[in-house]
Each structure stands twice: as C-alpha cells, then as structure tokens.
Design an enzyme around this catalytic site. Sequence first.
Site, PDB file in Angstrom:
ATOM      1  N   ASP A   1      41.827  26.000  38.362  1.00 46.29           N
ATOM      2  CA  ASP A   1      41.053  25.169  37.434  1.00 46.29           C
ATOM      3  C   ASP A   1      40.207  24.091  38.101  1.00 46.29           C
ATOM      4  OD1 ASP A   1      42.962  23.206  38.132  1.00 46.29           O
ATOM      5  OD2 ASP A   1      44.216  23.712  36.400  1.00 46.29           O
TER       6      ASP A   1
ATOM      7  N   HIS B   1      45.151  31.143  44.538  1.00 43.02           N
ATOM      8  CA  HIS B   1      44.600  32.143  43.611  1.00 43.02           C
ATOM      9  C   HIS B   1      43.105  31.934  43.370  1.00 43.02           C
ATOM     10  CE1 HIS B   1      48.930  32.815  41.909  1.00 43.02           C
ATOM     11  NE2 HIS B   1      48.731  33.432  43.051  1.00 43.02           N
TER      12      HIS B   1
ATOM     13  N   CYS C   1      32.783  35.590  49.520  1.00 47.43           N
ATOM     14  CA  CYS C   1      32.275  36.791  50.179  1.00 47.43           C
ATOM     15  C   CYS C   1      33.457  37.645  50.636  1.00 47.43           C
ATOM     16  CB  CYS C   1      31.411  36.404  51.373  1.00 47.43           C
ATOM     17  SG  CYS C   1      30.923  37.832  52.364  1.00 47.43           S
TER      18      CYS C   1
ATOM     19  N   GLY D   1      55.103  21.426  38.436  1.00 47.69           N
ATOM     20  CA  GLY D   1      54.581  22.255  37.350  1.00 47.69           C
ATOM     21  C   GLY D   1      54.584  23.735  37.656  1.00 47.69           C
TER      22      GLY D   1
END
Length: 262
Positions: free
Chosen positions: A114, A129, A137, A198
């Site tokens: 995010d 991720h 690329c 988290g």
Amino acid sequence: MIDPMTQQQVEGAARAIIAARYAIALTGAGLSVDSGIPPFRGPGGLWTRHGEPPMNAFQIFMADPKAGWEERLRRRGDDLYRGLRAAEPNAGHRALVAMEQLGVLRFVITQNIDNLHRRAGQRALAEIHGNYQLVRCLSCNGRFEEANIDLNSLPPDCPECGGLLKGDTVSFGEPIPADVLSRCAEEAEQADLVLLAGTSATVYPAAGFALQVKRQGGVLIEANLYRSEISDQCDFALRGSTAQTLPALVERLAELRRAALS
Ligand SMILES: [Zn+2]
C-alpha cells in the site's frame, strides 16, 4: 487506552529493543487496517467480495503481457485501488518511523503493497510483495513510478534496459523478486530481534525470517490485535490495535533512551 497488562508487555518489549544489537520489523495487513485498507481475505475482504485472483495470475500475464496491462489499467477504478489511493499512513506507521529515527529499528520488511511505509517516511524498507504504485522490470528488477512510464504502447518497455515491465505487486504464481528476497535474508541473518506488527506471520517467505531469528536465539515481539500461530513463539505480546500499541512502545523507548543519555 492501553490496559495495565499490555503496558507491562510494552515495558518488556521496549527494554528488549533497547538491549537488541540489530532489531528489524516485519509488518502486514493489520498495520494498515487503521488507514482504512480492508484485508484481502475474511469477512468484508476485497477478495471475498470480488473473487480471488487466479493462482496462476503471473503465468497468464506472461502469456499475454499486453492483455495483462490492459486489465491493469481497467482495474484502476476498482474499490481496491480507490481505497489504496485514499489511504493515509496511521500512528502505527509513524511509530515505526520514529523507532528508525531513534536508531533502535534497523530495517522493515513489509508484506503490504500500500506504499504507506514510504509515505510515512520509513527509509530502510523492503516491500516483499511489491508496491502498487510502482512498476518493475522483469529483466533488470529496475523499479519506476508508473506515472513516469509511457503507457501509449502496451506492454511498456523498461527505460533502463528495454525489458518487459509489470506492476511491482507480486502476482500469484510469481517468484518474490530475487533482489528483495536476498536483502531480506541478509537482514534476518544479522537480526537479533523481530517486531511483528499487524501480521500473523503465516505467509512464507516472510514468516520464515521471523522463525529464523528466533532459531538464532533472537527475541520476537508480537504487536497484533489477535493471537496467531506464531504467538506461542513470541517473547512479548502487545495485544491491541497497532495504531495504539506501537505509539505506546515508542513513547517508552524514547524515555529509556533519554534516561540512558542523562
Ligand atoms: Zn530493465
């Protein structure tokens, strides 16, 4: 408010962080819940409502990168992307930046795409991720702001090497980019403390880094709303929203640092 039992855990965690030689953090979706980003899975999750992407999404992209890019551009109006663009870093993200500035947190490995760690100002960061605002690329691993890439001809080419560009977010079926993976492995190798913020740390390879540090004799601190599979392995548990527990931790760290310097 932090209850007395959690405050006791905050105290222990803060002292462990001060005592650590090289502390890192591993963060996940729970950290961004207070920024209004819904989880992917579970009730109300984006995938629960819209269907999960296919498990071979990367292979589908590679079979027809032009169609993959057309799909990416079409999906910009989706809930997911609207939610990501509207989100702001929360007190949990800012607490991790403060820990970096205090010199007690060396590196952050995030599973979140995010962009909120960067926006909060985190410097030493690996987005395992990927990052939804970047393109990558597939030949040289160069990363670029999508806004700076010419999208008139699809698929776009890498401005550095002419290779194929893809969204930086790691797709199902796509290997974690080798440069990120090796950086995270190096960080985990020298770490003697991991703050899990988290994340239930059940998704590999990220989960493996926490367990590796534990095997090396390191300390695990869990800051998560709920117990998870890794809770039994953790030395301290800050139970509650990370937007509350992490600022409480930073406050105590700052006090301990001041006391040490005076
Ligand atoms: Zn390239």
